[in-house]
Scaffold this motif. Structure first.
Motif, PDB file in Angstrom:
ATOM      1  N   VAL A 100     -10.655  13.176  -1.783  1.00 50.60           N
ATOM      2  CA  VAL A 100     -11.709  12.298  -2.053  1.00 50.60           C
ATOM      3  C   VAL A 100     -10.547  10.737  -2.080  1.00 50.60           C
ATOM      4  CG1 VAL A 100     -11.405  11.234  -4.677  1.00 50.60           C
ATOM      5  CG2 VAL A 100     -12.760  13.258  -4.065  1.00 50.60           C
ATOM      6  N   THR A 101      -8.828  11.329  -2.180  1.00 54.97           N
ATOM      7  CA  THR A 101      -7.923  10.457  -1.722  1.00 54.97           C
ATOM      8  C   THR A 101      -7.929   9.700  -0.628  1.00 54.97           C
ATOM      9  OG1 THR A 101      -6.480  11.515  -3.634  1.00 54.97           O
ATOM     10  CG2 THR A 101      -5.892   9.759  -1.597  1.00 54.97           C
ATOM     11  N   ALA A 102      -8.734  10.106   0.491  1.00 51.44           N
ATOM     12  CA  ALA A 102      -8.590   9.503   1.118  1.00 51.44           C
ATOM     13  C   ALA A 102      -9.675   8.904   1.802  1.00 51.44           C
ATOM     14  CB  ALA A 102      -8.731  10.809   2.641  1.00 51.44           C
ATOM     15  N   VAL A 103     -10.732   9.102   0.981  1.00 53.83           N
ATOM     16  CA  VAL A 103     -11.856   8.040   0.668  1.00 53.83           C
ATOM     17  C   VAL A 103     -12.020   6.984   0.263  1.00 53.83           C
ATOM     18  CG1 VAL A 103     -14.689   7.669   0.113  1.00 53.83           C
ATOM     19  CG2 VAL A 103     -13.799  10.166   0.965  1.00 53.83           C
ATOM     20  N   ASN A 104     -10.650   7.381  -0.555  1.00 52.59           N
ATOM     21  CA  ASN A 104     -10.589   6.318  -1.480  1.00 52.59           C
ATOM     22  C   ASN A 104      -9.645   5.038  -1.710  1.00 52.59           C
ATOM     23  OD1 ASN A 104     -10.877   4.596  -4.424  1.00 52.59           O
ATOM     24  ND2 ASN A 104      -8.830   5.658  -4.364  1.00 52.59           N
ATOM     25  N   ALA A 105      -8.407   5.404   0.043  1.00 52.88           N
ATOM     26  CA  ALA A 105      -7.325   5.068   0.289  1.00 52.88           C
ATOM     27  C   ALA A 105      -7.881   3.725   0.748  1.00 52.88           C
ATOM     28  CB  ALA A 105      -6.583   5.668   1.594  1.00 52.88           C
ATOM     29  N   PRO A 106      -8.358   3.264   1.365  1.00 53.40           N
ATOM     30  CA  PRO A 106      -9.089   2.303   2.247  1.00 53.40           C
ATOM     31  C   PRO A 106      -9.179   1.768   1.367  1.00 53.40           C
ATOM     32  CG  PRO A 106     -10.368   3.920   3.478  1.00 53.40           C
ATOM     33  CD  PRO A 106      -9.610   4.881   2.370  1.00 53.40           C
ATOM     34  N   GLY A 107     -10.243   1.022   0.196  1.00 48.37           N
ATOM     35  CA  GLY A 107     -10.055   0.894  -1.267  1.00 48.37           C
ATOM     36  C   GLY A 107      -8.290   0.143  -1.733  1.00 48.37           C
ATOM     37  N   GLN A 108      -8.182   0.463  -1.487  1.00 46.63           N
ATOM     38  CA  GLN A 108      -6.580   0.203  -2.205  1.00 46.63           C
ATOM     39  C   GLN A 108      -5.476  -0.334  -0.956  1.00 46.63           C
ATOM     40  OE1 GLN A 108      -6.580   0.843  -5.459  1.00 46.63           O
ATOM     41  NE2 GLN A 108      -8.447   1.932  -5.221  1.00 46.63           N
ATOM     42  N   ARG A 109      -6.059  -0.761  -0.401  1.00 44.94           N
ATOM     43  CA  ARG A 109      -5.035  -1.323   0.675  1.00 44.94           C
ATOM     44  C   ARG A 109      -3.930  -2.506  -0.168  1.00 44.94           C
ATOM     45  NH1 ARG A 109      -8.642  -1.970   5.569  1.00 44.94           N
ATOM     46  NH2 ARG A 109      -8.765   0.120   5.883  1.00 44.94           N
ATOM     47  N   GLU A 110      -4.689  -3.092  -1.088  1.00 42.56           N
ATOM     48  CA  GLU A 110      -3.234  -4.291  -2.365  1.00 42.56           C
ATOM     49  C   GLU A 110      -2.996  -3.531  -2.860  1.00 42.56           C
ATOM     50  OE1 GLU A 110      -6.042  -7.039  -3.988  1.00 42.56           O
ATOM     51  OE2 GLU A 110      -7.188  -7.421  -1.711  1.00 42.56           O
ATOM     52  N   ASP A 111      -3.185  -1.951  -3.277  1.00 39.51           N
ATOM     53  CA  ASP A 111      -2.461  -1.622  -4.288  1.00 39.51           C
ATOM     54  C   ASP A 111      -2.150  -0.008  -3.693  1.00 39.51           C
ATOM     55  OD1 ASP A 111      -1.201  -0.626  -6.274  1.00 39.51           O
ATOM     56  OD2 ASP A 111      -2.302  -0.827  -8.002  1.00 39.51           O
ATOM     57  N   PRO A 112      -1.026   0.017  -3.049  1.00 38.52           N
ATOM     58  CA  PRO A 112      -1.309   1.547  -2.236  1.00 38.52           C
ATOM     59  C   PRO A 112      -0.624   2.076  -3.309  1.00 38.52           C
ATOM     60  CG  PRO A 112       0.245   0.208  -1.217  1.00 38.52           C
ATOM     61  CD  PRO A 112      -0.287  -0.683  -1.999  1.00 38.52           C
ATOM     62  N   GLY A 113      -0.040   2.222  -4.605  1.00 39.22           N
ATOM     63  CA  GLY A 113       0.763   3.159  -5.493  1.00 39.22           C
ATOM     64  C   GLY A 113      -0.910   4.085  -5.415  1.00 39.22           C
ATOM     65  N   VAL A 114      -1.745   3.382  -5.864  1.00 43.74           N
ATOM     66  CA  VAL A 114      -3.200   4.242  -6.665  1.00 43.74           C
ATOM     67  C   VAL A 114      -3.602   5.484  -5.963  1.00 43.74           C
ATOM     68  CG1 VAL A 114      -5.259   4.438  -7.277  1.00 43.74           C
ATOM     69  CG2 VAL A 114      -4.256   2.748  -7.298  1.00 43.74           C
ATOM     70  N   THR A 115      -2.928   5.267  -4.249  1.00 42.40           N
ATOM     71  CA  THR A 115      -3.446   6.438  -3.199  1.00 42.40           C
ATOM     72  C   THR A 115      -2.100   7.449  -2.996  1.00 42.40           C
ATOM     73  OG1 THR A 115      -4.430   4.679  -2.181  1.00 42.40           O
ATOM     74  CG2 THR A 115      -3.598   7.255  -0.588  1.00 42.40           C
ATOM     75  N   VAL A 116      -0.721   6.477  -3.715  1.00 44.50           N
ATOM     76  CA  VAL A 116       0.262   7.598  -3.341  1.00 44.50           C
ATOM     77  C   VAL A 116       0.231   8.720  -5.120  1.00 44.50           C
ATOM     78  CG1 VAL A 116       2.843   7.591  -4.348  1.00 44.50           C
ATOM     79  CG2 VAL A 116       1.906   6.321  -2.734  1.00 44.50           C
ATOM     80  N   ILE A 117      -0.277   7.875  -6.173  1.00 40.43           N
ATOM     81  CA  ILE A 117      -0.151   9.034  -7.317  1.00 40.43           C
ATOM     82  C   ILE A 117      -1.733   9.787  -7.404  1.00 40.43           C
ATOM     83  CG2 ILE A 117      -1.160   8.702  -9.717  1.00 40.43           C
ATOM     84  CD1 ILE A 117       0.039   5.771  -9.916  1.00 40.43           C
ATOM     85  N   MET A 118      -2.649   9.572  -6.019  1.00 36.59           N
ATOM     86  CA  MET A 118      -3.637  10.644  -6.243  1.00 36.59           C
ATOM     87  C   MET A 118      -3.154  11.498  -5.130  1.00 36.59           C
ATOM     88  SD  MET A 118      -7.056   8.065  -5.895  1.00 36.59           S
ATOM     89  CE  MET A 118      -7.933   9.436  -5.429  1.00 36.59           C
ATOM     90  N   PHE A 119      -2.753  11.060  -4.529  1.00 31.58           N
ATOM     91  CA  PHE A 119      -2.049  12.786  -3.480  1.00 31.58           C
ATOM     92  C   PHE A 119      -1.249  12.751  -4.464  1.00 31.58           C
ATOM     93  CE2 PHE A 119       1.588  13.943  -0.879  1.00 31.58           C
ATOM     94  CZ  PHE A 119       0.613  14.598  -0.284  1.00 31.58           C
ATOM     95  N   GLY A 120      -0.151  12.349  -5.835  1.00 31.46           N
ATOM     96  CA  GLY A 120       0.518  13.184  -6.433  1.00 31.46           C
ATOM     97  C   GLY A 120      -0.491  14.185  -7.177  1.00 31.46           C
TER      98      GLY A 120
END
Length: 163
Positions: free
Chosen positions: A103-123
Motif C-alpha cells: 500500500v505504501t509503494a502504491v501510494n508513494a507516487p501520489g505523495q511527491r509533494e509531501d514525502p513525509g506521509v510515505t515515511v510515516i506509512m513505512f514506519g
C-alpha cells in the motif's frame, strides 16, 4: 480462561471476521464493476486487490486465535499443537506488514509533494513487523513452558515409580 471471557472473545472474532468478509465482498464488487476514475489519478484497482489480500491475512490470524482460545479453554494450549497456530498468527502479521508495504509503494507516487506521509506509512509497516517479533517472543515463552511441562511430567513419572 472463564466461559464469559471465551464467549466475549469469540463474539469479537466473529464480528471482525464478518467485517473482513464484508470488505472483501465490497472490493470484489468494485473490481467487477470497474468504478475507477477514468483519468487514472487514483490506482484503485491495485489498492482493492491489496485490500482483499490484507483481509485474508486478518482472517488467517482470526482463525488461529479462535483455535488457540479453544485450546486455552480445554487446558491444552501448553502442547506442541499450539505452535502451529502461533506460527499462523506470526505469518499473518508478517503478511499484513508486506501488504502494508505494498500500500505504501502504491501510494508513494501520489505523495511527491509531501514525502513525509510515505515515511510515516513505512514506519507503520515496521511497527507491524515489530508486533510479529513480539508474538515470536511469546512463541518462545510458550516453547519454554511446553518443555518445562514435559520435564515435569517425566519427573512425576519417575517419582511415581520410586513411590
Amino acid at each position: 480462561m472463564g466461559r464469559l471471557t471465551v464467549g466475549a472473545l469469540r463474539a469479537v472474532l466473529v464480528v471482525v471476521c464478518a467485517g473482513t468478509v464484508f470488505v472483501q465482498a465490497g472490493m470484489v464488487w468494485a473490481l467487477v464493476g470497474g468504478h475507477d476514475p477514468e483519468d487514472g489519478s487514483m490506482p484503485l484497482t491495485p489498492l482493492r486487490v491489496i485490500t482483499i489480500l490484507g483481509m485474508v491475512a486478518v482472517q488467517v490470524a482470526l482463525a488461529c486465535v479462535w483455535r488457540l482460545v479453544g485450546m486455552v479453554r480445554r487446558g491444552t494450549v501448553f502442547s506442541t499443537t499450539a505452535f502451529r497456530y502461533v506460527d499462523g498468527v506470526i505469518g499473518a502479521i508478517v503478511a499484513a506488514a508486506l501488504v502494508w508495504f505494498a500500500v505504501t509503494a502504491v501510494n508513494a507516487p501520489g505523495q511527491r509533494e509531501d514525502p513525509g506521509v510515505t515515511v510515516i506509512m513505512f514506519g507503520v509497516g515496521v511497527a507491524i513487523l515489530g508486533v510479529a517479533l513480539i508474538v515470536l517472543v511469546l512463541r518462545m515463552l510458550l516453547a519454554q513452558a511446553v518443555a518445562r511441562d514435559v520435564e515435569a511430567t517425566r519427573m512425576q513419572a519417575e517419582l511415581d515409580e520410586v513411590i
